[in-house]
Design a protein around this motif. Sequence first.
Motif: not given
Length: 151
Positions: A92-114
């Motif tokens: 998630l990029l903020a209006p100024d272009g900075s990274t606000l939040a990021e996720n690689d792997d979700g809590p379910d142990g898969t390679s999906n993201s949450l």
Amino acid sequence: MNKFLAVSLIRIILFPTTLLSLGIGMSTALAQNKLYSPIPLANSTEISDTLSDKDIPTGQGGFARDYIVKLSKGDNLAVDLSSDNFDSMITLLAPDGSTLAENDDGPDGTSNSLLFTRITETGTYIIRVRSFGETGVGNFKLKVTKLQPMK
């Protein structure tokens, strides 16, 4: 050749060359702005889409696709990204272009993201869907939800 003539010839040659260079640079910049157009999303939506090698190169061997969404201060946002074709990453990029939040792997142990986050500033945000490293391209599902507080 006299000195005056040599200086005049250099000016005549350099001036058009400089203009040509500026023109090419401006044309490239304008073309790049036209090429980059994030896909608009409603505040709460679920879509199926495809990440391809025609999308934005990440510089890490993978590709990214951007979605644009308008959010308000105080919004609680959940972004769920899943794919059977590649190891997904959500940013998630903020209006100024900075990274606000990021996720690689979700809590379910898969390679999906949450990703869960609270918005602190009203504005236009970018949700970036990408593959982790060189994991590839393919179909994915993106679900963006504004969470409502329980009453």
